[in-house]
Design an enzyme around this catalytic site. Structure first.
Site, PDB file in Angstrom:
ATOM      1  N   GLU A   1     -86.305  53.270  31.567  1.00 18.31           N
ATOM      2  CA  GLU A   1     -85.093  54.020  31.832  1.00 18.31           C
ATOM      3  C   GLU A   1     -85.117  54.526  33.259  1.00 18.31           C
ATOM      4  OE1 GLU A   1     -83.992  56.684  28.860  1.00 18.31           O
ATOM      5  OE2 GLU A   1     -82.172  57.270  29.925  1.00 18.31           O
TER       6      GLU A   1
ATOM      7  N   ILE B   1     -87.140  49.109  27.166  1.00 13.99           N
ATOM      8  CA  ILE B   1     -88.400  49.012  27.882  1.00 13.99           C
ATOM      9  C   ILE B   1     -88.462  49.909  29.094  1.00 13.99           C
ATOM     10  CG2 ILE B   1     -89.071  46.732  27.089  1.00 13.99           C
ATOM     11  CD1 ILE B   1     -87.734  45.524  29.418  1.00 13.99           C
TER      12      ILE B   1
ATOM     13  N   TYR C   1     -79.825  55.697  36.579  1.00 15.77           N
ATOM     14  CA  TYR C   1     -78.462  55.344  36.223  1.00 15.77           C
ATOM     15  C   TYR C   1     -78.402  54.212  35.213  1.00 15.77           C
ATOM     16  CZ  TYR C   1     -78.373  51.135  39.075  1.00 15.77           C
ATOM     17  OH  TYR C   1     -78.603  49.896  39.580  1.00 15.77           O
TER      18      TYR C   1
ATOM     19  N   ASP D   1     -84.360  47.530  50.414  1.00 18.21           N
ATOM     20  CA  ASP D   1     -85.332  48.294  49.624  1.00 18.21           C
ATOM     21  C   ASP D   1     -86.506  47.412  49.234  1.00 18.21           C
ATOM     22  OD1 ASP D   1     -86.465  50.497  48.501  1.00 18.21           O
ATOM     23  OD2 ASP D   1     -85.437  50.271  46.581  1.00 18.21           O
TER      24      ASP D   1
ATOM     25  N   VAL E   1     -80.476  52.085  31.655  1.00 13.78           N
ATOM     26  CA  VAL E   1     -81.546  51.892  30.683  1.00 13.78           C
ATOM     27  C   VAL E   1     -81.786  50.393  30.598  1.00 13.78           C
ATOM     28  CG1 VAL E   1     -82.298  52.311  28.323  1.00 13.78           C
ATOM     29  CG2 VAL E   1     -80.614  53.814  29.387  1.00 13.78           C
ATOM     30  N   VAL E   2     -83.040  49.991  30.533  1.00 18.85           N
ATOM     31  CA  VAL E   2     -83.314  48.570  30.470  1.00 18.85           C
ATOM     32  C   VAL E   2     -83.860  48.206  29.092  1.00 18.85           C
ATOM     33  CG1 VAL E   2     -84.645  46.673  31.403  1.00 18.85           C
ATOM     34  CG2 VAL E   2     -83.737  48.415  32.912  1.00 18.85           C
TER      35      VAL E   2
END
Lengths: 385, 368
Positions: free
Chosen positions: B23, B21, B26, B137, B28-29
């Site tokens: 990227e 779903i 560092y 963040d 990829v999901v």
């Protein structure tokens, strides 16, 4: 309404006060806004601010008996005593200055005649009176301490209105109005302003919704335009392909049709969402709020800070490693917000954390228990101390 | 196969990967699920091989801090396992993020909605701060929203624990638009107040529906800030002229917040102004913010389940985890702009099987 183009007073639809339309033919008459039109302003305005005028084929001037058959341009106006007469009678009787009404002998002025909106002059009068009264008797429920006094006030207003409409004790009633006006001048003014603000905000809201509608329409037009262009392009592509390629013509056509359809469906799904009018959204939100009630704010949903009484943080410690930081000759640590007491607090908290908690407590809680509500986290262990 | 490998393989079997779903730099999901229960999760696969120095720093930070944190308003890291050379983080699956909500023009925010989101943000942040972790963040697109409306802090790729006295921290953190002036001035010693500033910016953004301080460069960010809030004086912020990267930027007058936030209540502006104080030590703490009268005043905060949510139109691209553009915070600039709207966010929740036993230990040994 009729299409009489030129008359003594022109047009069938006149602005309230009606003077400006008359200017071309009545140059000799002073163009002063009649006071009686403001007091007994006739007619009812439509949305555009104009007065629609009552008109019938059976009109007959009660004074000179001329009717629409004899004079197709016949126009009847209403006096401040609510008697009708035609424009030529008004001219004849009142050009030389104020004169008595031929019906009731009240002294009338030419400028005080107003156009008629309702067939029944009783209604005409009631509307005018109510409008006048509402202008000044504009208190609201909030202006009264209780319902009782508000109802009394409404009762009094109705009383005054009734008197004026039916000519009962007119002098006394006028005196009451006068007195009220003096007593409540400031409040009247305030309520007028409130009314205006409300009207203004309504207008803004309408404007917003109108813009939204326009936006939607533009969006739709754009989509159609795009679709047409694509169809056009597709057709050209087919022709090009047919020219250049040697493949089977029917296959080519079929393939490009398929592509066009795919594009069209992609388009329709992407533009399908669009807007809902904001008022509708707000309404649906309001309806929802009755289902799940909002609850008052609870700052923290666990009891973490109950731990605080397990230690006391002092203002200062004998802590050689942080000596330089505390002195902070440059002031950069202070300016950056670094505080040495936070480091001390951390050290102390870490030292007392877990005190009084049984060893291995919490070990056997079920894995993957849903993180539900209050204090399901590990911090509960600490708060149970 | 030794014991460690065996344990790892066992964990790996608990989770199934479905489609990709998103990227990031560092990682990829993937969308995934727990095999036993079918529960939806997000699996973040960290690319290990391509970094010479071993694991990427933000992956380490993410694992390190999310293992520590378990709270309703912080994303949960459910599990960590390795496959081949990759490291996989199993995170809670969350539907959407606050940035998408803010950008969806078809949604109307009530003041109570904003109150509710702010309360949840402060609660999550308070939890991090009480555990001595700086998020570093915070921005709308790192505030993920679960299907039940709960808002969760995510993306701990830049988080760190409080520095010990005298230790420097980097000032190149926090997406620029949400970065407080002390970091822009290059301060290396700071504290929880940096996160509060970001929350203040998010608060303002919720009311404006557009970023409050959109600076185009670090220098411009300072100017934008001062233009909005006035140039700080030595009295407003003692010592700021001594900060390493201090440059005089000209005098901008202070304009009352009321001029911009015309519809906000007095309480609301009071809280906002306390979040956006120049002097970091006087900035309100997350805990004090939660006790602020704004949250107690009527209207009550909207119940999370009723908060507005974008309607998932493109089911395949919307609701994910953000992969996180944060690996190089100082070069990417405002992530909000750089990222296309189909960010994926990752959520973590740490349900590792050994997790429960940690409740005690974690307070004792912070650095484990």
């Amino acid at each position: 309404m009729s299409n009489r183009a030129n008359g003594w007073l022109r047009g069938t639809v006149v602005r309230k006060g009606g003077v400006s339309t008359a200017s071309s033919t009545r140059t000799s008459t002073p163009q002063i806004q009649s006071t009686s039109t403001t007091v007994f302003g006739g007619g009812v305005k439509d949305a555009s601010g104009r007065t629609s005028e009552y008109f019938s084929m059976d009109d007959q001037c009660p004074v000179c008996k001329s009717d629409r058959y004899l004079n197709p341009k016949l126009r009847l106006l209403v006096s401040s005593c609510y008697h009708k007469m035609c424009e030529s009678c008004i001219d004849r009787l009142f050009t030389l200055g104020p004169a008595p009404c031929p019906v009731c002998a009240k002294i009338l002025r030419k400028l005080a005649f107003i156009p008629q909106t309702f067939e029944d002059l009783g209604v005409e009068k009631e509307v005018a009176v109510r409008r006048r009264i509402a202008k000044e008797f504009n208190k609201r429920r909030e202006d009264f301490p209780d319902m009782r006094s508000y109802n009394d006030y409404l009762e009094e207003v109705e009383d005054i209105t009734f008197n004026l409409i039916n000519d009962i004790d007119v002098a006394e009633t006028e005196a009451r109005i006068m007195q009220y006006r003096q007593e409540n001048a400031a409040l009247i003014e305030l309520n007028i302003q409130r009314e205006e603000q409300y009207a203004q905000s309504l207008k803004e809201q309408e404007e917003l919704e109108r813009q939204e509608r326009e936006h939607r329409a533009a969006e739709l037009r754009r989509a159609e335009e795009q679709e047409r262009e694509e169809r056009e392009k597709g057709r050209r592509e087919i022709i090009d392909k047919l020219e250049t390629s040697d493949k089977d013509a029917t296959k080519l056509v079929a393939r490009s049709r398929l592509e066009a359809m795919r594009r069209a469906s992609a388009r329709s799904s992407s533009s399908g969402s669009l807007f809902q009018s904001s008022s509708r959204l707000l309404r649906s939100r309001a309806a929802q709020s009755t289902v799940v009630p909002d609850v008052p704010h609870v700052p923290l949903q666990d009891n973490w800070y109950a731990y605080e009484d397990m230690f006391t943080l002092r203002d200062d410690y004998d802590d050689p490693p942080s000596e330089a930081v505390r002195r902070d000759k440059e002031g950069v640590m202070r300016a950056g917000g670094y505080r040495v007491d936070q480091a001390w607090e951390r050290a102390l908290r870490c030292a007392v954390a877990g005190l009084e908690v049984m060893p291995l407590e919490g070990l056997h809680s079920p894995i993957l228990e849903p993180t539900s509500i209050i204090g399901a986290g590990p911090d509960v262990v600490m708060t149970s101390a | 196969m030794d014991a460690v490998e065996k344990a790892n393989a066992e964990r790996q079997r608990r989770w199934a990967k479905d489609q990709k779903i998103g990227e990031g730099t560092y990682a990829v999901v993937y969308r995934g699920r727990e095999v036993a229960t079918g529960r939806k999760v997000a699996i973040k696969k960290i690319k290990v091989g391509q970094f010479k120095d071993g694991l990427d720093m933000s992956a380490i930070r993410e694992v390190k801090y999310l293992r520590e944190l378990k709270h309703q308003n912080v994303i949960e890291l459910l599990d960590v396992f390795s496959s081949k050379t990759n490291l996989n983080l199993v995170l809670e699956f969350l539907d959407t993020d606050l940035e998408l909500v803010i950008k969806d023009r078809s949604l109307v925010f009530l003041p109570a909605d904003i109150k509710s989101w702010m309360a949840m943000t402060f609660r999550g942040l308070e939890f991090c701060h009480r555990n001595f972790i700086l998020h570093r963040d915070l921005k709308p697109n790192n505030l993920l929203i679960a299907s039940d409306g709960q808002l969760k802090l995510a993306d701990f790729g830049l988080a760190r624990d409080f520095a010990d006295p005298g230790y420097k921290m980097t000032c190149q953190v926090i997406t620029r638009w949400y970065r407080p002036p002390e970091l822009l001035f290059g301060c290396r010693y700071y504290s929880t107040a940096v996160d509060i500033w970001s929350v203040g910016c998010i608060f303002a953004e919720l009311m404006l529906r557009t970023p409050y301080l959109p600076g185009e460069s670090d220098m411009d960010q300072l100017k934008t800030t001062f233009r909005a809030l006035g140039t700080p004086t030595e009295e407003d912020w003692p010592g700021h002229t001594k900060l390493p990267d201090y440059v005089p930027l000209g005098q901008f007058p202070k304009t009352p917040l009321r001029d911009l936030f015309t519809a906000a209540s007095a309480d609301c502006l009071n809280l906002l102004s306390k979040c956006l104080l120049y002097e970091p030590r006087r900035r309100i703490s997350a805990k004090d913010a939660l006790d602020h009268p704004y949250f107690f005043a009527l209207p009550y905060p909207t119940h999370p389940s009723k908060l507005p949510k974008p309607i998932p139109k493109r089911t395949s691209s919307l609701p994910f985890e953000e992969l996180d553009g944060n690996t190089e915070p100082n070069s990417t600039g405002p992530g909000v702009k750089a990222n296309p709207p189909n960010k994926l966010k990752r959520k973590h929740s740490d349900e590792g099987m050994i997790e429960r036993s940690k409740s005690i230990a974690r307070k004792l040994d912070f650095s484990q």
